[in-house]
Design a protein around this motif. Structure first.
Motif, PDB file in Angstrom:
ATOM      1  N   CYS A  29       0.814  -1.223   0.000  1.00 52.00           N
ATOM      2  CA  CYS A  29       0.000   0.000   0.000  1.00 52.00           C
ATOM      3  C   CYS A  29       0.845   1.270   0.000  1.00 52.00           C
ATOM      4  O   CYS A  29       0.320   2.377  -0.138  1.00 52.00           O
ATOM      5  N   GLY A  30       2.153   1.126   0.139  1.00 58.31           N
ATOM      6  CA  GLY A  30       3.021   2.294   0.040  1.00 58.31           C
ATOM      7  C   GLY A  30       3.145   3.127   1.307  1.00 58.31           C
ATOM      8  O   GLY A  30       3.803   4.152   1.302  1.00 58.31           O
ATOM      9  N   ALA A  31       2.530   2.693   2.390  1.00 57.70           N
ATOM     10  CA  ALA A  31       2.609   3.470   3.633  1.00 57.70           C
ATOM     11  C   ALA A  31       4.026   3.410   4.208  1.00 57.70           C
ATOM     12  O   ALA A  31       4.680   2.371   4.163  1.00 57.70           O
ATOM     13  N   LEU A  32       4.476   4.550   4.719  1.00 52.10           N
ATOM     14  CA  LEU A  32       5.804   4.611   5.334  1.00 52.10           C
ATOM     15  C   LEU A  32       5.642   4.418   6.844  1.00 52.10           C
ATOM     16  O   LEU A  32       4.867   5.119   7.483  1.00 52.10           O
ATOM     17  N   HIS A  33       6.364   3.441   7.376  1.00 55.19           N
ATOM     18  CA  HIS A  33       6.193   3.124   8.795  1.00 55.19           C
ATOM     19  C   HIS A  33       7.448   3.368   9.605  1.00 55.19           C
ATOM     20  O   HIS A  33       8.544   3.019   9.172  1.00 55.19           O
ATOM     21  N   ASP A  34       7.252   3.916  10.800  1.00 53.58           N
ATOM     22  CA  ASP A  34       8.293   3.865  11.810  1.00 53.58           C
ATOM     23  C   ASP A  34       8.144   2.481  12.430  1.00 53.58           C
ATOM     24  O   ASP A  34       7.039   2.071  12.783  1.00 53.58           O
TER      25      ASP A  34
END
Ligand SMILES: [Zn+2]
Length: 259
Positions: free
Chosen positions: A207-212
């Motif tokens: 989904c392309g989400a950037l996660h810490d």
């Protein structure tokens, strides 16, 4: 020492301890259960306990823990070295040994204080608290936990969260340790095959989400906690789980719930 009792009730017993040359009095008071106000924010939170920070909350907050520790730990090294240079059995040896023991006790106190502050702050604010089951011997070996938690043990952390949550009508949900909280995307549920410990940030290929890393893990724990309590209550929002009565709902698998 002279101090008025902080709790109202009947005094049952008192005991005196001596730890590293300091004296402690513990007084047991029989009180009528007093109820604390419920958690401020009735929402849910996920908490990821880690190495770099004491804890990361799903809200994005990072709890670093007591800062005084670093200088004190450096002092331990110095004192230990000075002790090793003293002649065993001498007065100076005894003095240095006592000094070191007092410092160790002080460090333990600061760590305990940090843990209490953390668990109080979480239980004051949130109703449903999702944490990962870290009760594994190997956990201490691979240094995944901050030293405060490693020292006190995960059991103590969990115990504090549970009784403090209970005082405020909250609930702690312990998620199975095999649940891949770090490797799962909290937005779409995509699961990575591997995620190295050094990787602090990653982008979901689905989904392309950037996660810490830690916030994502905490968010997953929160979601697991919420879905398990909803499924257990059978309340609205349980959706599919509501239809499959008698069966184990998908979210219940791998969850140990404390009531
Ligand atoms: Zn995703």
């Amino acid at each position: 020492m002279c101090e008025s009792l902080r709790l109202a009730g009947k005094i049952v017993s008192a005991s005196i301890d001596r730890v590293a040359d300091r004296w402690y009095a513990s007084i047991v008071v029989d009180t009528i259960a007093s109820f604390l106000p419920p958690a401020e924010n009735q929402g849910a939170v996920g908490v990821d306990f880690g190495v770099t920070a004491l804890a990361t909350l799903s809200t994005g907050e990072i709890v670093v823990g007591p800062k005084a520790l670093r200088t004190l730990l450096a002092r331990v090294k110095r004192l230990a070295r000075s002790l090793s240079r003293k002649v065993k059995g001498s007065r100076n040896y005894a003095k240095a040994k006592n000094k070191l023991a007092r410092l160790h006790a002080r460090i333990a106190d600061i760590r305990r204080d940090g843990l209490h502050k953390l668990t109080t702050s979480i239980t004051c604010r949130f109703h449903i608290i999702g944490i990962e089951d870290l009760n594994v011997k190997g956990m201490l070996g691979n240094r995944r936990l901050a030293r405060s938690i490693a020292d006190m043990g995960f059991g103590e952390l969990r115990r504090q969260l549970e009784y403090k949550a209970e005082w405020r009508g909250g609930q702690v949900v312990v998620v199975d340790r095999w649940y891949p909280s770090s490797k799962t995307c909290s937005c779409c549920g995509h699961r990575l095959d591997t995620l190295d410990l050094q990787v602090r940030q990653w982008r979901c290929p689905h989904c392309g989400a950037l996660h810490d890393r830690d916030v994502n893990a905490a968010t997953n724990l929160r979601n697991m906690a919420v879905s398990s309590t909803v499924a257990a209550c059978g309340g609205e929002g349980a959706g599919l789980a509501g239809e499959a009565q008698g069966e184990t709902g998908p979210s219940e698998a791998g969850i140990q719930q404390q009531s």
